[in-house]
Structures are given as C-alpha cells and as structure tokens.
Design a protein around this motif. Structure first.
Motif, PDB file in Angstrom:
ATOM      1  N   LEU A   1      65.707   2.377 -47.462  1.00  0.00           N
ATOM      2  CA  LEU A   1      66.532   2.325 -48.692  1.00  0.00           C
ATOM      3  C   LEU A   1      68.061   2.609 -48.207  1.00  0.00           C
ATOM      4  O   LEU A   1      68.971   2.253 -48.931  1.00  0.00           O
ATOM      5  N   SER A   2      68.183   3.546 -47.365  1.00  0.00           N
ATOM      6  CA  SER A   2      69.428   4.290 -47.190  1.00  0.00           C
ATOM      7  C   SER A   2      70.461   2.766 -46.611  1.00  0.00           C
ATOM      8  O   SER A   2      71.622   2.830 -47.132  1.00  0.00           O
ATOM      9  N   ALA A   3      69.828   2.255 -45.713  1.00  0.00           N
ATOM     10  CA  ALA A   3      70.354   0.864 -44.976  1.00  0.00           C
ATOM     11  C   ALA A   3      70.600   0.042 -46.028  1.00  0.00           C
ATOM     12  O   ALA A   3      71.936  -0.536 -46.073  1.00  0.00           O
ATOM     13  N   ALA A   4      69.900  -0.161 -46.945  1.00  0.00           N
ATOM     14  CA  ALA A   4      70.163  -1.154 -48.233  1.00  0.00           C
ATOM     15  C   ALA A   4      71.251  -0.702 -49.081  1.00  0.00           C
ATOM     16  O   ALA A   4      72.015  -1.456 -49.522  1.00  0.00           O
ATOM     17  N   ARG A   5      71.311   0.502 -49.147  1.00  0.00           N
ATOM     18  CA  ARG A   5      72.504   1.087 -50.076  1.00  0.00           C
ATOM     19  C   ARG A   5      73.575   0.745 -49.305  1.00  0.00           C
ATOM     20  O   ARG A   5      74.846   0.590 -50.090  1.00  0.00           O
ATOM     21  N   GLU A   6      73.938   1.421 -48.146  1.00  0.00           N
ATOM     22  CA  GLU A   6      74.992   1.001 -47.282  1.00  0.00           C
ATOM     23  C   GLU A   6      75.382  -0.341 -47.100  1.00  0.00           C
ATOM     24  O   GLU A   6      76.766  -0.888 -47.205  1.00  0.00           O
TER      25      GLU A   6
ATOM     26  N   ASP B   1      57.209  -3.462 -49.598  1.00  0.00           N
ATOM     27  CA  ASP B   1      58.561  -2.487 -50.153  1.00  0.00           C
ATOM     28  C   ASP B   1      59.754  -3.159 -49.566  1.00  0.00           C
ATOM     29  O   ASP B   1      60.804  -3.170 -50.031  1.00  0.00           O
ATOM     30  N   THR B   2      59.652  -3.694 -48.294  1.00  0.00           N
ATOM     31  CA  THR B   2      61.138  -4.631 -47.505  1.00  0.00           C
ATOM     32  C   THR B   2      61.618  -5.507 -48.346  1.00  0.00           C
ATOM     33  O   THR B   2      62.498  -5.665 -48.616  1.00  0.00           O
ATOM     34  N   VAL B   3      60.508  -6.396 -48.694  1.00  0.00           N
ATOM     35  CA  VAL B   3      60.743  -7.650 -49.561  1.00  0.00           C
ATOM     36  C   VAL B   3      61.423  -7.185 -51.055  1.00  0.00           C
ATOM     37  O   VAL B   3      62.360  -7.897 -51.521  1.00  0.00           O
ATOM     38  N   ALA B   4      60.757  -6.047 -51.787  1.00  0.00           N
ATOM     39  CA  ALA B   4      61.356  -5.639 -52.688  1.00  0.00           C
ATOM     40  C   ALA B   4      63.043  -5.225 -52.510  1.00  0.00           C
ATOM     41  O   ALA B   4      63.839  -5.534 -53.357  1.00  0.00           O
ATOM     42  N   LEU B   5      63.212  -4.447 -51.642  1.00  0.00           N
ATOM     43  CA  LEU B   5      64.473  -4.137 -51.356  1.00  0.00           C
ATOM     44  C   LEU B   5      65.719  -5.249 -50.970  1.00  0.00           C
ATOM     45  O   LEU B   5      66.836  -5.608 -51.498  1.00  0.00           O
ATOM     46  N   LEU B   6      65.091  -6.396 -50.221  1.00  0.00           N
ATOM     47  CA  LEU B   6      65.766  -7.493 -50.184  1.00  0.00           C
ATOM     48  C   LEU B   6      66.047  -8.216 -51.253  1.00  0.00           C
ATOM     49  O   LEU B   6      67.115  -8.887 -51.496  1.00  0.00           O
ATOM     50  N   GLU B   7      65.168  -8.396 -52.155  1.00  0.00           N
ATOM     51  CA  GLU B   7      65.476  -9.094 -53.432  1.00  0.00           C
ATOM     52  C   GLU B   7      66.259  -8.269 -54.421  1.00  0.00           C
ATOM     53  O   GLU B   7      67.183  -8.997 -55.025  1.00  0.00           O
ATOM     54  N   LEU B   8      66.381  -7.046 -54.093  1.00  0.00           N
ATOM     55  CA  LEU B   8      67.281  -6.150 -54.846  1.00  0.00           C
ATOM     56  C   LEU B   8      68.800  -6.415 -54.402  1.00  0.00           C
ATOM     57  O   LEU B   8      69.783  -6.650 -54.911  1.00  0.00           O
TER      58      LEU B   8
END
Length: 323
Positions: A4-9, A144-151
């Motif tokens: 999640l932190s990596a996705a935000r960055e 969960d990773t797929v959800a992050l990637l779609e965001l």
C-alpha cells in the motif's frame, strides 16, 4: 515498505513525473515491482498511427519485448482484456483463452505460471497503453494487489497520455494567486479562500447579472471581467461548474491607468450615452465629461468613442452605478 505504501509513493511519482520518458518509465516500473514483485514486467505505450505498442521500459527478454510491441495486440486474448477494461490474470482466463500467440511466444517458453495484463486508458476513454507482468510463482498478484493496481490504473493511464491534463482554474487558489467563492443553486455562496469577497455580488453590482448569465449556460462577456466597485478594480473570472458558478477574483490596477471616474465614464460611453446624459447621471457638467473622454482616448490610444466602447467590452468592464 508495504504494498500500500509503495502504491501511494508510485501514484505521487506518476503525478509529478509521468512515465512517457525512458527514465520515468523505468522508475515507474521499479515502483510497480515494489507493489507486485515479478520476474518480468513491461510498461508500453500505444501508437495509434503505427498501430502497435512501444515498450518504454521492459525487463522481458528482447524477443518477448519485441512480441509485446509488435504482435500482442493481434492476439484474441489481448482483445478480450482490452474490451473488459480491467486487469486480467492468467487464472482469470477461461481455459479456451489460455492459448494463442501470447502463450506460445512468451508465457510457455519462459516458464511463467502466472501474470497479468492491464490495459490503460486516458480520462476520455482513449486506449493509451498497457502494463504486463509475469511470474514463476503461481500465486502471483493476489486479490488485494489487483485492487491496488486497479486504483493505480487511472494514474498510469494519465502518465502515458500525451495530452496534458488540464490544470483546473481553482488550482490558483491553492497557489495564492486568486481568491474565490462558489455561487450555488438558489444563490447560496460558499467561500473557497480566506479572502473571498461575496460582497462583489451585492446589488446594485452588475456582477450579479453576469453570474446569472453564466448559470444560464451563456459565456461571460469577456474571459476576465474588470469590476469597478467602491475605490478598487477587481479582476474576476467566472467558471461554470453546473449547477454552480465558480467566481475567482483578485484586485488589479485600473486598466490603462484610468481613474475611477474615467472608468465610470467609459462604461457609460460603452452604453452609448451622450456627454450630456453622462453629465446628468454623475451630476457634473458636460465639459467635465468631455475632458474625461479626452483623457480616456489619450490613455487607451483609442481614436474615437466607438473604439473606446469596443475596448471596454474586451475588458469586460462592469461598473457599479453610483447610489
């Protein structure tokens, strides 16, 4: 660092730098690896003229990267993914779709057991590119990773889009360039900054009618209106935001160095009033009005009253009448 932190960055990086350059695309792919580790990944942009992809950054072997660029879009499995507009993993494909050129040229020869393709779109719906990742791990890319990637997908799409995202007019409020407020349905006013001046609409201000015009779907008379009120001139922009109107404003020096009285006279000239009519409205002599008109023409460089009236229109001059 968590995914999640990596996705935000990564999202912050994309919004600052985009990903169409080689360096930015490589950095974006590194950031994606922190969100979803994989043996190989590629970020590719779509060329709508040449009708093929171009990898901006890729860790696939050259032969696989060439296939992704030149031929993957001809595979029915790609058409399926693109039409669905969502990330698709190998496990998400029905068995009949787990074949074709992408499997024959990339997945099977390289021994990948899982992976995904994510088609990316601009905000207006145009297809702009794709993200591919492949792994030897059968459990690669959990839900969960797929959800992050779609965001992240809208930011990835915007980063690949060659059309710059428009900067909203209200961004200048945060920069401190302007102040402003919103006029909503029924005339409800919501300040947008500490220096907001809803008093600019207080009758008999002509700005009130200008806002009503924009709310009715008509454009303002000029991109920037010059509102003369009390002893100041305020530059005002009106931006429709149905069902409301955003009013942005800042104090500005009088255009062409005209005095307050000269601005009032210019507004009357633009209305087609004669010197006598203007004199009666302002309780001065016709000779005084004539002097004001002479000064207006000299300061603005206009040759006559008609040119002065046109200039007033270009300025969007709005003068609050004397009470």
């Amino acid at each position: 660092m968590t995914a999640l932190s990596a996705a935000r960055e990564l999202r912050s990086f994309l919004r600052r730098n985009g990903s169409r350059s080689l360096g930015a695309a490589t950095a974006a792919l590194d950031g994606l690896h922190a969100v979803v580790p994989s043996e190989c990944s590629a970020l590719s942009v779509w060329d709508p003229v040449a009708r093929h992809h171009r990898s901006l950054a890729s860790s696939y072997p050259p032969v696989a990267t060439t296939f992704l660029d030149a031929l993957m879009h001809t595979d029915p499995v790609f058409t399926f993914v693109q039409a669905g507009r969502t990330l698709v993993r190998i496990r998400d494909l029905a068995p009949p779709l787990r074949n074709g050129r992408t499997f024959e040229q990339v997945i099977t020869p390289l021994g990948f057991r899982e992976g995904f393709t994510q088609c990316l779109f601009a905000t207006d719906g145009r297809y702009v590119g794709m993200l591919n990742a492949s792994s030897l791990d059968v459990d690669h890319a959990g839900d969960d990773t797929v959800a992050l990637l779609e965001l992240l997908a809208p930011d990835l799409g915007a980063a690949l889009d060659p059309v710059p995202a428009p900067r909203p007019a209200t961004a200048r409020l945060a920069d401190g360039e302007l102040d402003g407020f919103v006029v909503g349905p029924g005339g409800a006013i919501t300040p947008l900054s500490p220096g907001a001046r809803p008093d600019l609409l207080t009758p008999p201000s002509p700005l009130h009618a200008a806002v009503a015009q924009v709310r009715a779907g008509l454009p303002p008379s000029a991109p920037v209106l010059h509102v003369v009120r009390n002893d100041s001139v305020v530059a005002v922009e009106l931006h429709p935001s149905p069902p409301a109107v955003v009013v942005l404003h800042r104090e500005t020096p009088p255009p062409a160095g005209l005095t307050q009285r000269e601005l009032h006279v210019l507004a009357d000239v633009a209305e087609g009033l004669s010197n006598g009519e203007i004199a009666a409205a302002h309780c001065v002599s016709s000779r005084t009005v004539a002097t004001h008109v002479e000064h207006i023409l000299a300061k603005t460089g206009c040759r006559n009253r008609i040119e002065a009236a046109r200039l007033s229109s270009r300025w969007g001059l709005l003068v609050t009448p004397n009470r």
